[in-house]
Write a protein that holds these residues in place. Structure first.
Motif, PDB file in Angstrom:
ATOM      1  N   TYR A 287       0.833  -1.350  -0.036  1.00 21.27           N
ATOM      2  CA  TYR A 287       0.142  -0.002   0.149  1.00 21.27           C
ATOM      3  C   TYR A 287       0.817   1.307  -0.062  1.00 21.27           C
ATOM      4  CZ  TYR A 287      -3.699  -3.070   1.365  1.00 21.27           C
ATOM      5  OH  TYR A 287      -4.792  -4.009   1.485  1.00 21.27           O
ATOM      6  N   GLY A 288       2.020   1.054   0.246  1.00 23.65           N
ATOM      7  CA  GLY A 288       3.150   2.258   0.470  1.00 23.65           C
ATOM      8  C   GLY A 288       2.888   2.954   1.769  1.00 23.65           C
ATOM      9  N   MET A 289       1.567   3.637   2.067  1.00 24.88           N
ATOM     10  CA  MET A 289       1.322   4.174   3.312  1.00 24.88           C
ATOM     11  C   MET A 289      -0.180   4.167   3.255  1.00 24.88           C
ATOM     12  SD  MET A 289       0.451   7.457   2.803  1.00 24.88           S
ATOM     13  CE  MET A 289      -0.038   7.687   1.161  1.00 24.88           C
ATOM     14  N   VAL A 290      -0.753   4.664   4.426  1.00 27.00           N
ATOM     15  CA  VAL A 290      -2.136   4.818   4.499  1.00 27.00           C
ATOM     16  C   VAL A 290      -2.466   6.235   4.999  1.00 27.00           C
ATOM     17  CG1 VAL A 290      -4.473   4.153   5.325  1.00 27.00           C
ATOM     18  CG2 VAL A 290      -2.936   2.409   4.771  1.00 27.00           C
ATOM     19  N   TYR A 291      -3.374   7.105   4.407  1.00 24.07           N
ATOM     20  CA  TYR A 291      -3.553   8.344   5.270  1.00 24.07           C
ATOM     21  C   TYR A 291      -5.074   8.613   4.886  1.00 24.07           C
ATOM     22  CZ  TYR A 291      -3.643  13.429   6.263  1.00 24.07           C
ATOM     23  OH  TYR A 291      -3.773  14.372   7.099  1.00 24.07           O
ATOM     24  N   ARG A 292      -5.621   8.761   6.113  1.00 22.78           N
ATOM     25  CA  ARG A 292      -7.319   9.051   6.165  1.00 22.78           C
ATOM     26  C   ARG A 292      -7.448  10.300   6.775  1.00 22.78           C
ATOM     27  NH1 ARG A 292      -7.444   6.598   2.751  1.00 22.78           N
ATOM     28  NH2 ARG A 292      -7.638   4.568   2.416  1.00 22.78           N
ATOM     29  N   PRO A 293      -7.461  11.461   5.950  1.00 22.19           N
ATOM     30  CA  PRO A 293      -7.634  13.120   6.748  1.00 22.19           C
ATOM     31  C   PRO A 293      -8.811  12.981   7.494  1.00 22.19           C
ATOM     32  CG  PRO A 293      -7.335  13.125   4.159  1.00 22.19           C
ATOM     33  CD  PRO A 293      -7.296  11.428   4.695  1.00 22.19           C
ATOM     34  N   GLU A 294      -9.984  12.396   6.921  1.00 23.05           N
ATOM     35  CA  GLU A 294     -11.329  12.418   7.543  1.00 23.05           C
ATOM     36  C   GLU A 294     -11.161  12.001   9.117  1.00 23.05           C
ATOM     37  OE1 GLU A 294     -10.701  10.401   5.491  1.00 23.05           O
ATOM     38  OE2 GLU A 294     -11.412   8.442   5.974  1.00 23.05           O
ATOM     39  N   GLY A 298      -2.750   8.464  10.099  1.00 28.01           N
ATOM     40  CA  GLY A 298      -1.895   7.976   8.878  1.00 28.01           C
ATOM     41  C   GLY A 298      -1.182   6.641   9.527  1.00 28.01           C
ATOM     42  N   LEU A 299      -0.937   5.856   8.578  1.00 26.63           N
ATOM     43  CA  LEU A 299       0.097   4.837   9.106  1.00 26.63           C
ATOM     44  C   LEU A 299       1.001   4.343   8.062  1.00 26.63           C
ATOM     45  CD1 LEU A 299      -3.328   3.741   9.713  1.00 26.63           C
ATOM     46  CD2 LEU A 299      -2.300   1.449  10.128  1.00 26.63           C
ATOM     47  N   ALA A 300       2.094   4.031   8.656  1.00 27.95           N
ATOM     48  CA  ALA A 300       3.303   3.906   7.987  1.00 27.95           C
ATOM     49  C   ALA A 300       4.184   2.796   8.456  1.00 27.95           C
ATOM     50  CB  ALA A 300       4.375   5.042   7.836  1.00 27.95           C
ATOM     51  N   LEU A 314      10.945   4.830   2.916  1.00 27.45           N
ATOM     52  CA  LEU A 314      10.045   5.377   1.854  1.00 27.45           C
ATOM     53  C   LEU A 314       8.517   5.458   2.257  1.00 27.45           C
ATOM     54  CD1 LEU A 314      11.395   3.193  -1.167  1.00 27.45           C
ATOM     55  CD2 LEU A 314      11.643   5.672  -0.984  1.00 27.45           C
ATOM     56  N   SER A 315       8.048   4.317   3.111  1.00 31.27           N
ATOM     57  CA  SER A 315       6.892   4.634   3.587  1.00 31.27           C
ATOM     58  C   SER A 315       6.666   5.871   4.607  1.00 31.27           C
ATOM     59  CB  SER A 315       6.361   3.261   4.321  1.00 31.27           C
ATOM     60  OG  SER A 315       4.967   3.400   4.964  1.00 31.27           O
ATOM     61  N   GLY A 316       7.582   5.940   5.302  1.00 33.76           N
ATOM     62  CA  GLY A 316       7.301   7.226   6.182  1.00 33.76           C
ATOM     63  C   GLY A 316       7.398   8.482   5.405  1.00 33.76           C
ATOM     64  N   VAL A 317       8.414   8.636   4.580  1.00 32.76           N
ATOM     65  CA  VAL A 317       8.660   9.855   3.662  1.00 32.76           C
ATOM     66  C   VAL A 317       7.287  10.044   3.123  1.00 32.76           C
ATOM     67  CG1 VAL A 317       9.752  10.613   1.959  1.00 32.76           C
ATOM     68  CG2 VAL A 317      11.161   9.570   3.668  1.00 32.76           C
ATOM     69  N   GLN A 318       6.732   9.064   2.256  1.00 36.37           N
ATOM     70  CA  GLN A 318       5.576   9.163   1.520  1.00 36.37           C
ATOM     71  C   GLN A 318       4.296   9.759   2.504  1.00 36.37           C
ATOM     72  OE1 GLN A 318       4.626   5.448  -0.426  1.00 36.37           O
ATOM     73  NE2 GLN A 318       2.628   6.442  -1.382  1.00 36.37           N
ATOM     74  N   ALA A 320       4.501  11.425   5.140  1.00 40.93           N
ATOM     75  CA  ALA A 320       4.966  12.900   5.545  1.00 40.93           C
ATOM     76  C   ALA A 320       4.344  13.834   4.393  1.00 40.93           C
ATOM     77  CB  ALA A 320       6.250  13.151   5.901  1.00 40.93           C
ATOM     78  N   ARG A 321       4.482  13.318   3.263  1.00 35.62           N
ATOM     79  CA  ARG A 321       4.163  14.201   1.965  1.00 35.62           C
ATOM     80  C   ARG A 321       2.477  14.348   2.236  1.00 35.62           C
ATOM     81  NH1 ARG A 321       6.831  11.345  -1.980  1.00 35.62           N
ATOM     82  NH2 ARG A 321       8.952  11.628  -1.065  1.00 35.62           N
ATOM     83  N   GLU A 322       2.066  13.369   2.187  1.00 31.11           N
ATOM     84  CA  GLU A 322       0.403  13.200   2.272  1.00 31.11           C
ATOM     85  C   GLU A 322       0.065  14.408   3.268  1.00 31.11           C
ATOM     86  OE1 GLU A 322      -1.951  11.614   0.419  1.00 31.11           O
ATOM     87  OE2 GLU A 322      -0.043  11.206  -1.131  1.00 31.11           O
ATOM     88  N   ILE A 323       0.588  14.129   4.501  1.00 27.15           N
ATOM     89  CA  ILE A 323       0.128  15.077   5.706  1.00 27.15           C
ATOM     90  C   ILE A 323       0.453  16.402   5.151  1.00 27.15           C
ATOM     91  CG2 ILE A 323       0.428  15.510   7.927  1.00 27.15           C
ATOM     92  CD1 ILE A 323       1.036  12.732   8.431  1.00 27.15           C
ATOM     93  N   ALA A 324       1.261  16.832   4.567  1.00 29.45           N
ATOM     94  CA  ALA A 324       1.614  18.199   4.202  1.00 29.45           C
ATOM     95  C   ALA A 324       0.832  18.717   3.205  1.00 29.45           C
ATOM     96  CB  ALA A 324       3.324  18.544   3.775  1.00 29.45           C
ATOM     97  N   GLN A 325       0.125  18.142   2.639  1.00 28.58           N
ATOM     98  CA  GLN A 325      -0.815  18.416   1.433  1.00 28.58           C
ATOM     99  C   GLN A 325      -1.826  19.127   1.682  1.00 28.58           C
ATOM    100  OE1 GLN A 325      -1.392  15.565  -1.666  1.00 28.58           O
ATOM    101  NE2 GLN A 325       0.917  15.605  -2.307  1.00 28.58           N
TER     102      GLN A 325
END
Ligand code: FAD
Ligand code: NAI
Length: 325
Positions: A287-294, A298-300, A314-318, A320-325
């Motif tokens: 999955y790479g990572m999982v991010y659920r803004p609602e 996040g899971l890494a 890579l999972s942790g970095v990905q 962090a990028r999602e959270i920042a968006q």
């Protein structure tokens, strides 16, 4: 925004390091005595012993750049171990051109370097979470650790499931993450030998052997010198013997070693460690990572991204990028 990160292994540390650079306010909790997780070397009077991750490789360009940075800072070193493999129970040379790295002087060093300037609470096991629809509250042994706008779980799958189950209703999507075990166990045994068994530093196992890996600790910087050999048992053996006593695993290690050497052993087991969640189940999807803004969640972790140190980073970095968006 305040962010809580549970887990200071490579995935959590990589995520934290990026978030801090983005100016986020981050607090990290780990139940271990220090950061590193499965990148773990045990300190002994004779030097470190690597019981978990043995070395790592870099294939992704961004991770290669990170490794160059660690190399310059001295947090990692190239490991030029003389390699062999088992072939029908015989140890045969198996050199290759791959570049492999180890933490210096211990496996946790690159993780510690990522967490250099961060608020890190070690020895702190988060055992309960509460979510009020906006903010997460964390607890350890009945004591609140504070409220946060975002939560990152950078811990193995089975431990993430346990924490989340008590906190939020798991929808089908989250449930599907936990339906199949992502991580399989591994027994690790350190054996001290009277003399050098082979002119090698690392030996890859074969499917007919219960051993998946053997390595001479002293071939790495900062580790116990002399003939200290680390043995890893493969997932099938480790699963079957999951609840066995350490003494039985020690005997199995000596027996397997004696069989390989083909002569009586003068050896002593110094450490036996059971990793309940160790290596990737090849059947588990990436999955790479999982991010659920609602859910501000996040899971890494390596388990979401194919196992291995590089994939944890890579999972942790990905994430962090999602959270920042
Ligand atoms: P982890 O390192 O597991 O980090 C999770 C952290 O979360 C831990 O520090 C833990 O203490 C903490 N934690 C968990 N639950 C809680 C809680 N409730 N509260 C607070 N803290 C919590 N990879 C390679 O690339 N090369 C190898 O040679 C290699 N060999 C390996 C050999 C073994 C025996 C093992 C076990 C692993 C090996 N790996 C190897 C895999 C590699 O170690 C992992 O891919 C990587 O370290 C995983 O990092 P992570 O951050 O995802 O998880
Ligand atoms: P890598 O590219 O060195 O090795 C990948 C795999 O290729 C090895 O497992 C081995 O089967 C094979 N291989 C590589 N070089 C070889 C050689 N010279 N001779 C014979 N076979 C060779 O490293 P990568 O992809 O970064 O993987 C890391 C290592 O970590 C792997 O060995 C993997 O099995 C191990 N690992 C072990 C875990 C455990 O719990 N014991 C958990 C996660 C990873």
């Amino acid at each position: 925004m305040s962010i809580a990160i549970i887990g200071a292994g490579m995935a959590g540390a990589a995520c934290v390091s990026k978030l801090v650079r983005q100016g986020q306010q981050v607090t990290v909790f780990d139940k271990g005595r220090s950061a590193g997780g499965r990148m773990s070397s045990k300190r002994t009077v004779q030097g470190y012993l690597d019981l978990g991750a043995q070395y790592f490789t870099a294939r992704d360009v961004a991770f290669m750049a990170q490794c160059q940075h660690w190399l310059r800072a001295g947090s990692i070193a190239q490991w030029r171990g003389r390699l062999a493999r088992l072939d029908d129970g015989i140890v045969v040379a198996s050199p290759d051109e791959s570049v492999r790295f180890v933490g210096a002087p211990s496996m946790q060093a690159p993780v510690a370097a990522l967490l250099d300037t961060v608020s890190l609470h070690t020895g702190c096991q988060v055992d309960r979470l509460a979510f009020d629809g906006k903010r997460w509250q964390l607890f350890s042994a009945g004591v609140s650790l504070g409220q946060f706008n975002q939560l990152v779980l950078a811990i193995p799958q089975q431990q993430a499931e346990q924490l989340l189950q008590g906190a939020i209703p798991l929808n089908a999507e989250l449930n599907s993450l936990f339906a199949t075990p992502a991580l399989l166990p591994c027994w690790a045994v350190n054996v001290s030998l009277a003399h050098s068994p082979w002119p090698y530093d690392g030996i890859f196992g074969e499917t007919t052997s219960p051993l998946s890996w053997l390595a001479r600790q002293g071939s790495k910087p900062g580790r116990c010198q002399g003939e200290h050999w680390l043995l890893h048992f493969n997932p099938a053996f480790s699963q079957q013997q999951l609840e066995a006593d350490s003494s039985d695993i020690a005997d199995a290690a000596l027996q397997a070693l004696q069989q390989l050497m083909g002569e009586p052993l003068s050896a002593k087991v110094s450490h036996c460690h059971r990793w309940r969640y160790a290596q990737q189940n090849p059947a588990f999807p990436h999955y790479g990572m999982v991010y659920r803004p609602e859910l501000a969640l996040g899971l890494a972790g390596d388990w979401l991204n194919g196992g291995r140190v590089e994939n944890a980073w890579l999972s942790g970095v990905q994430l962090a990028r999602e959270i920042a968006q």
